[in-house]
Scaffold this active site. Structure first.
Site, PDB file in Angstrom:
ATOM      1  NE  ARG A  54     -45.457 -62.865 -41.362  1.00 53.04           N
ATOM      2  CZ  ARG A  54     -44.911 -61.821 -41.940  1.00 53.04           C
ATOM      3  NH1 ARG A  54     -43.719 -61.393 -41.565  1.00 53.04           N
ATOM      4  NH2 ARG A  54     -45.538 -61.172 -42.910  1.00 53.04           N
ATOM      5  CG  HIS A 429     -31.645 -58.682 -53.078  1.00 57.64           C
ATOM      6  ND1 HIS A 429     -30.914 -58.847 -51.924  1.00 57.64           N
ATOM      7  CD2 HIS A 429     -32.811 -58.122 -52.702  1.00 57.64           C
ATOM      8  CE1 HIS A 429     -31.614 -58.386 -50.891  1.00 57.64           C
ATOM      9  NE2 HIS A 429     -32.762 -57.938 -51.346  1.00 57.64           N
ATOM     10  CE  LYS A 449     -14.851 -70.994 -38.692  1.00 63.26           C
ATOM     11  NZ  LYS A 449     -15.819 -72.108 -38.538  1.00 63.26           N
ATOM     12  CB  ALA A 451      -9.967 -62.924 -43.730  1.00 64.72           C
ATOM     13  N   GLY A 452     -10.101 -64.141 -40.473  1.00 58.62           N
ATOM     14  CA  GLY A 452     -10.211 -63.731 -39.082  1.00 58.62           C
ATOM     15  C   GLY A 452     -11.563 -63.190 -38.679  1.00 58.62           C
ATOM     16  N   PRO A 456     -20.212 -67.915 -38.001  1.00 56.90           N
ATOM     17  CG  PRO A 456     -22.517 -67.505 -38.133  1.00 56.90           C
ATOM     18  CD  PRO A 456     -21.190 -66.849 -38.348  1.00 56.90           C
TER      19      PRO A 456
END
Length: 664
Positions: A54, A429, A449, A451-452, A456
């Site tokens: 927390r 949301h 990823k 697309a460059g 992670p």
């Protein structure tokens, strides 16, 4: 957790949470601590191990209380603060060994009360002799603590809507948010406060005081946007705290003025039709909209939208009092705190951060802000924190492929766990639900990823790739780290310091008959629940409060009326008190409403007519508003207004308080 047969390997309880904005973290743990104490034996029998993560205000005391609880219970409790990544306690709890990450820098210690640092000369005004007239005609008073500012407007490029000279209006009475914005301004060393005035249509013109460091400053409150704009031509932004019911009309009012270039809509639950109309009109007028359903955003060292960044402890620990080099955009306001924290640990900090809001039709999107960051030479690195649902990430992918975005961009789409559910999951949301395979978090991460983007493998690896990307920019000279300056010290508010137990104050008065400090109200040592359970009556209550005695039983009062052991008033005395109160409860015929009722009834009118005669006399001078409300309702009916039109017209005429009074 404690049901069934104990597992041979024991069980794991994970209590995880993000970095809170304003919640006293230590207080939130009190209920958990009580529950764990109650289940002490079952927890031990099932070999439960507990992992806690927390952050936020007073988190140190909260984690300390949890750690000490584990020692007293004999239950293993491991605690982690914001220096640990939000989801790192999961592999720790499950015993999963992961490659050791490169350690980041330590977070700055939270601010503590002391003498604030010396600010620049424009803030620390020179002493003037008492009685000297100022340029505005104000006379210098002895021990004057009010700070006045010289305001200067400055032009900014379109890609930089906020800087250290940005001035704004706050729509709505939001003293806590405004004080937070001014504290942030002071910590950044701004020459002028970022809030020029408040707009509140229902309160009339007045002045409110706010702290500027240890001194005070005055902010005017206007009843219309038009008047505020005329008085403050340097203001080009508004933070709109209007509710979901009135944010539409208030925003349309704001968009009438070309002076306003940016607008933050904080309200949640805005109808999608209204949001789309606002977006369409704002694009026509070239106004940047942030929200709705957002906490806002923050430009470290320059400008803070509303409550973004949380309390000053969070601001200081995340180094938001000075600019960094990383610009980010996310949907979640809660995750903004986590990003600010991570960036302060593994990079030189945040350059600008925006939470666009989680609704399906936000006023601005990921690509809008990332293109601004791309054009801003002071922003060296981009971060995109997307989520499941929607296709806005693909617009960013297209911009990277076409060369519109060339700066290194680290990205991740939250919601990869959705595939573990058998059915589609609606996350927090309104727009966080995948309606096709293309909208899943896994598909977005794979596309980014390819697309460059720097993506992670897991969310836990986000700090690692952020640090690696930042270090590469430092190595090639794109980012030149600056010497870290000492964080400013902001005086702590009295109420918050008292809640944390840092200060104490003697009671202003002492009551020996009632006590409301605990969980239950006490009358002369008797719980209020027992007052009703024992049915001591009004006379018994008066006996407790006036004479600090409990009413005696009939037998005790007859046999021992004069005995010192008799601890209360006899029944005949309490009955007499009740009779007196009953006879004197009414205001009497001097009140016009009661007088008209009596006259009408004496004239032979029926009960309803007599009662109506009295009720309709109740005006604003007599503590009510029935006659005025009746006139308003009658006029609305006669002119054919709908209920919504009636409310809107009343609001424009600053008569909403009367309407609310009648409904209440």
């Amino acid at each position: 957790m404690t049901r069934g047969t104990p597992h041979p390997e024991g069980k794991v309880l994970i209590i995880g949470g993000g970095i809170a904005n304003f919640t006293n973290v230590a207080a939130t743990f009190k209920g958990i601590i009580r529950a764990l104490k109650e289940y002490k034996s079952p927890l031990i029998n099932h070999s439960v191990r507990i992992f806690v993560r927390r952050g936020g205000p007073n988190y140190q005391e909260g984690l300390k209380a949890m750690r000490l609880l584990g020692e007293s219970l004999g239950v293993p409790i491991k605690v982690y603060g914001p220096e640990t990544h939000i989801t790192d306690i999961v592999p720790l709890a499950l015993g999963i060994t992961k490659p050791k990450r490169t350690p980041g820098t330590k977070s700055v210690a939270p601010s503590t009360p002391s003498t604030p640092p010396t600010m620049n000369a424009s803030i620390q005004e020179p002493e003037q002799a008492v009685g000297v007239l100022g340029p505005q005609g104000a006379r210098v008073q002895p021990n004057d603590q009010i700070v006045h500012f010289d305001v200067h407007s400055s032009a900014r490029p379109a890609y930089r809507p906020f800087d250290a000279n940005t001035r704004s209006f706050v729509y709505g009475l939001q003293p806590r948010a405004i004080q937070g914005m001014l504290d942030f301004d002071y910590s950044c060393g701004r020459e002028t406060p970022s809030v020029a005035a408040m707009i509140y249509p229902f309160g009339g013109h007045h002045i409110q005081k706010f702290y500027w460091g240890t001194k005070e400053t005055l902010l005017p409150v206007y009843t219309s946007v038009e008047e505020a704009v005329k008085k403050h031509p340097e203001v080009d932004g508004i933070v709109n705290f209007a509710s979901s019911r009135s944010v539409y009309s208030s925003t349309l009012d704001v968009l009438r003025f070309p002076q306003i270039k940016s607008l933050a809509l904080i309200a949640e639950g805005v109808p999608e039709r209204h949001a789309r109309e606002i977006l369409h009109l704002a694009k026509e007028k070239g106004v940047l909209i942030i929200g709705p359903a957002t906490v806002g955003g923050i430009k470290p060292g320059c400008f803070r939208i509303g409550n973004s960044g949380g309390m000053m402890d969070n601001i200081i620990s995340s180094k938001l009092y000075r600019p960094g080099s990383v610009g980010y955009v996310s949907k979640s306001g809660g995750m903004s705190n986590e990003l600010n924290n991570i960036l302060s640990l593994v990079t030189n900090g945040t350059y600008e951060g925006i939470a666009i809001g989680g609704d399906r039709y936000p006023g601005s999107t990921f690509i809008d802000h990332l293109l601004r960051y791309e054009a801003d030479p002071d922003c060296k690195m981009l971060v995109l924190l997307g989520e499941v649902g929607g296709i806005e990430e693909y617009r960013v992918i297209e911009a990277v492929k076409t060369g519109k975005i060339k700066k290194p961009i680290v990205a991740w789409a939250i919601g990869t766990c959705a595939k573990m559910f058998a059915t589609e999951v609606q996350f927090g949301h309104a727009g966080s639900m995948a309606n096709s395979d293309m909208e899943t978090a896994d598909a977005k991460n794979a596309a980014m990823k390819a697309a460059g983007f720097v993506v992670p493998d897991t969310f836990e690896d986000l700090p690692t790739v952020l640090k690696e990307t930042y270090d590469s920019l430092v190595a090639d000279g794109t980012v030149v780290p600056k010497p870290e300056r000492d964080p400013p010290v902001i005086p702590m508010d009295y109420k918050w310091a008292q809640e944390l137990g840092l200060i104490r104050k003697p009671a202003a008065f002492i009551s020996t008959i009632s006590d409301e400090r605990g969980q239950e109200l006490m009358y002369a040592g008797m719980r209020i629940s027992d007052v009703f359970k024992d049915d001591i009556g009004l006379g018994g209550v008066v006996s407790l409060l006036w004479f600090k005695r409990r009413r005696s039983s009939s037998r005790a009062s007859l046999l021992c009326t004069d005995s010192p052991a008799n601890s209360g008033l006899p029944p005949w005395a309490t009955k007499f008190i009740e009779m007196v109160l009953m006879l004197t409860a009414d205001h009497g015929p001097a009140v016009s409403g009661a007088m008209n009722t009596i006259v009408a009834s004496r004239a032979g009118k029926d009960l309803i007519s007599s009662l109506a005669s009295g009720l309709l006399t109740i005006g604003s001078r007599f503590g009510g508003a029935l006659d005025e409300a009746a006139s308003m309702f009658s006029n609305a009916h006669d002119t054919g207004l709908t209920p919504r039109e009636f409310v809107d017209e009343s609001r424009k005429a600053n008569k909403l308080s009367t309407y609310q009074c009648v409904l209440g």
